[in-house]
Motif scaffolding. Structure first.
Motif, PDB file in Angstrom:
ATOM      1  N   LEU A 117       0.824  -1.213   0.000  1.00  0.00           N
ATOM      2  CA  LEU A 117       0.000   0.000   0.000  1.00  0.00           C
ATOM      3  C   LEU A 117       0.859   1.266   0.000  1.00  0.00           C
ATOM      4  O   LEU A 117       0.507   2.262  -0.638  1.00  0.00           O
ATOM      5  CB  LEU A 117      -0.947  -0.011   1.196  1.00  0.00           C
ATOM      6  CG  LEU A 117      -2.103  -1.007   1.110  1.00  0.00           C
ATOM      7  CD1 LEU A 117      -2.837  -1.076   2.437  1.00  0.00           C
ATOM      8  CD2 LEU A 117      -3.050  -0.650  -0.015  1.00  0.00           C
ATOM      9  N   THR A 118       1.971   1.235   0.685  1.00  0.00           N
ATOM     10  CA  THR A 118       2.880   2.379   0.699  1.00  0.00           C
ATOM     11  C   THR A 118       3.452   2.617  -0.695  1.00  0.00           C
ATOM     12  O   THR A 118       3.547   3.762  -1.156  1.00  0.00           O
ATOM     13  CB  THR A 118       4.018   2.155   1.718  1.00  0.00           C
ATOM     14  OG1 THR A 118       3.440   1.891   2.991  1.00  0.00           O
ATOM     15  CG2 THR A 118       4.928   3.367   1.809  1.00  0.00           C
ATOM     16  N   GLU A 119       3.831   1.555  -1.377  1.00  0.00           N
ATOM     17  CA  GLU A 119       4.355   1.684  -2.743  1.00  0.00           C
ATOM     18  C   GLU A 119       3.292   2.238  -3.680  1.00  0.00           C
ATOM     19  O   GLU A 119       3.578   3.119  -4.513  1.00  0.00           O
ATOM     20  CB  GLU A 119       4.849   0.331  -3.244  1.00  0.00           C
ATOM     21  CG  GLU A 119       6.105  -0.151  -2.576  1.00  0.00           C
ATOM     22  CD  GLU A 119       6.506  -1.564  -3.015  1.00  0.00           C
ATOM     23  OE1 GLU A 119       5.837  -2.137  -3.901  1.00  0.00           O
ATOM     24  OE2 GLU A 119       7.498  -2.080  -2.470  1.00  0.00           O
ATOM     25  N   ILE A 120       2.058   1.761  -3.541  1.00  0.00           N
ATOM     26  CA  ILE A 120       0.965   2.261  -4.380  1.00  0.00           C
ATOM     27  C   ILE A 120       0.738   3.745  -4.115  1.00  0.00           C
ATOM     28  O   ILE A 120       0.576   4.553  -5.041  1.00  0.00           O
ATOM     29  CB  ILE A 120      -0.321   1.441  -4.139  1.00  0.00           C
ATOM     30  CG1 ILE A 120      -0.140   0.023  -4.669  1.00  0.00           C
ATOM     31  CG2 ILE A 120      -1.524   2.121  -4.793  1.00  0.00           C
ATOM     32  CD1 ILE A 120      -1.258  -0.929  -4.285  1.00  0.00           C
ATOM     33  N   ARG A 121       0.738   4.124  -2.835  1.00  0.00           N
ATOM     34  CA  ARG A 121       0.559   5.536  -2.479  1.00  0.00           C
ATOM     35  C   ARG A 121       1.643   6.407  -3.088  1.00  0.00           C
ATOM     36  O   ARG A 121       1.385   7.456  -3.652  1.00  0.00           O
ATOM     37  CB  ARG A 121       0.547   5.691  -0.965  1.00  0.00           C
ATOM     38  CG  ARG A 121       0.313   7.135  -0.515  1.00  0.00           C
ATOM     39  CD  ARG A 121       0.725   7.380   0.898  1.00  0.00           C
ATOM     40  NE  ARG A 121       2.173   7.204   0.995  1.00  0.00           N
ATOM     41  CZ  ARG A 121       2.827   6.937   2.123  1.00  0.00           C
ATOM     42  NH1 ARG A 121       2.164   6.805   3.242  1.00  0.00           N
ATOM     43  NH2 ARG A 121       4.119   6.811   2.136  1.00  0.00           N
ATOM     44  N   ASP A 122       2.890   5.934  -2.985  1.00  0.00           N
ATOM     45  CA  ASP A 122       4.007   6.705  -3.530  1.00  0.00           C
ATOM     46  C   ASP A 122       3.912   6.851  -5.050  1.00  0.00           C
ATOM     47  O   ASP A 122       4.207   7.907  -5.610  1.00  0.00           O
ATOM     48  CB  ASP A 122       5.324   6.057  -3.108  1.00  0.00           C
ATOM     49  CG  ASP A 122       5.570   6.149  -1.615  1.00  0.00           C
ATOM     50  OD1 ASP A 122       4.910   6.975  -0.947  1.00  0.00           O
ATOM     51  OD2 ASP A 122       6.445   5.381  -1.109  1.00  0.00           O
ATOM     52  N   LEU A 123       3.492   5.770  -5.711  1.00  0.00           N
ATOM     53  CA  LEU A 123       3.321   5.825  -7.164  1.00  0.00           C
ATOM     54  C   LEU A 123       2.210   6.788  -7.556  1.00  0.00           C
ATOM     55  O   LEU A 123       2.325   7.540  -8.532  1.00  0.00           O
ATOM     56  CB  LEU A 123       3.029   4.435  -7.734  1.00  0.00           C
ATOM     57  CG  LEU A 123       4.209   3.476  -7.798  1.00  0.00           C
ATOM     58  CD1 LEU A 123       3.734   2.068  -8.195  1.00  0.00           C
ATOM     59  CD2 LEU A 123       5.250   3.976  -8.775  1.00  0.00           C
ATOM     60  N   LEU A 124       1.110   6.783  -6.795  1.00  0.00           N
ATOM     61  CA  LEU A 124       0.013   7.704  -7.087  1.00  0.00           C
ATOM     62  C   LEU A 124       0.437   9.172  -6.862  1.00  0.00           C
ATOM     63  O   LEU A 124       0.001  10.054  -7.581  1.00  0.00           O
ATOM     64  CB  LEU A 124      -1.202   7.368  -6.231  1.00  0.00           C
ATOM     65  CG  LEU A 124      -1.958   6.100  -6.614  1.00  0.00           C
ATOM     66  CD1 LEU A 124      -3.021   5.773  -5.565  1.00  0.00           C
ATOM     67  CD2 LEU A 124      -2.587   6.246  -7.986  1.00  0.00           C
ATOM     68  N   LYS A 125       1.261   9.401  -5.860  1.00  0.00           N
ATOM     69  CA  LYS A 125       1.745  10.771  -5.623  1.00  0.00           C
ATOM     70  C   LYS A 125       2.600  11.269  -6.779  1.00  0.00           C
ATOM     71  O   LYS A 125       2.551  12.430  -7.140  1.00  0.00           O
ATOM     72  CB  LYS A 125       2.567  10.817  -4.321  1.00  0.00           C
ATOM     73  CG  LYS A 125       1.734  10.883  -3.076  1.00  0.00           C
ATOM     74  CD  LYS A 125       2.624  11.030  -1.855  1.00  0.00           C
ATOM     75  CE  LYS A 125       1.813  11.099  -0.585  1.00  0.00           C
ATOM     76  NZ  LYS A 125       2.683  11.192   0.602  1.00  0.00           N
ATOM     77  N   LYS A 126       3.421  10.372  -7.365  1.00  0.00           N
ATOM     78  CA  LYS A 126       4.287  10.770  -8.479  1.00  0.00           C
ATOM     79  C   LYS A 126       3.471  11.134  -9.703  1.00  0.00           C
ATOM     80  O   LYS A 126       3.835  12.029 -10.456  1.00  0.00           O
ATOM     81  CB  LYS A 126       5.246   9.620  -8.828  1.00  0.00           C
ATOM     82  CG  LYS A 126       6.389   9.476  -7.867  1.00  0.00           C
ATOM     83  CD  LYS A 126       7.324   8.386  -8.334  1.00  0.00           C
ATOM     84  CE  LYS A 126       8.473   8.203  -7.356  1.00  0.00           C
ATOM     85  NZ  LYS A 126       9.375   7.126  -7.769  1.00  0.00           N
ATOM     86  N   ASN A 127       2.393  10.396  -9.929  1.00  0.00           N
ATOM     87  CA  ASN A 127       1.567  10.650 -11.120  1.00  0.00           C
ATOM     88  C   ASN A 127       0.604  11.749 -10.807  1.00  0.00           C
ATOM     89  O   ASN A 127       0.110  12.526 -11.411  1.00  0.00           O
ATOM     90  CB  ASN A 127       0.819   9.379 -11.540  1.00  0.00           C
ATOM     91  CG  ASN A 127       1.795   8.312 -12.015  1.00  0.00           C
ATOM     92  OD1 ASN A 127       2.871   8.640 -12.464  1.00  0.00           O
ATOM     93  ND2 ASN A 127       1.411   7.076 -11.891  1.00  0.00           N
TER      94      ASN A 127
END
Length: 127
Positions: A117-127
């Motif tokens: 979930l942390t990785e998904i959150r970080d990816l969503l923040k980048k996009n």
């Protein structure tokens, strides 16, 4: 008949029953250590100070030929306290430290779900 055995198997495989069995075995193995500490060290020290290895004869008196020995209660209480102290410092304290260490390790390492979930959150923040 099969249902009875499956219920018994479930009962035996519960953690509490296993923990109780281990506790009884450890208590039996620990008993000679406590007895040696009580009889050979502490009661010997009491004998060196008071002249007797226990308090059985403290306050002893006789009524109509019957000997009343209230000191035996003192000896029993002291023996109980010695066993309780030995169990506390030799088993409870180390187990509590081990449990706290395990809890700290569990908190320090996040689960796979949290990492994902942390990785998904970080990816969503980048996009």
């Amino acid at each position: 008949m099969g249902k009875m055995f499956s219920g018994f198997k479930e009962f035996i495989s519960r953690g509490n029953v296993i923990d109780l069995a281990v506790g009884v075995i450890i208590g039996g193995a620990f008993s000679p250590i406590v007895t040696a500490l009580s009889d050979k060290v502490i009661m010997a020290f009491i004998a060196a100070i008071f002249g007797k290895p226990n308090f059985d004869h403290v306050g002893e008196f006789t009524i109509n030929g019957a000997t009343i020995m209230p000191g035996t209660v003192i000896t029993a209480v002291i023996n109980f306290l010695l066993i309780a102290l030995a169990l506390y410092f030799c088993i409870v304290v180390p187990m509590n430290k081990l449990r706290k260490t395990k809890e700290v390790e569990e908190v320090a390492t996040p689960s796979e779900d949290v990492v994902l979930l942390t990785e998904i959150r970080d990816l969503l923040k980048k996009n």
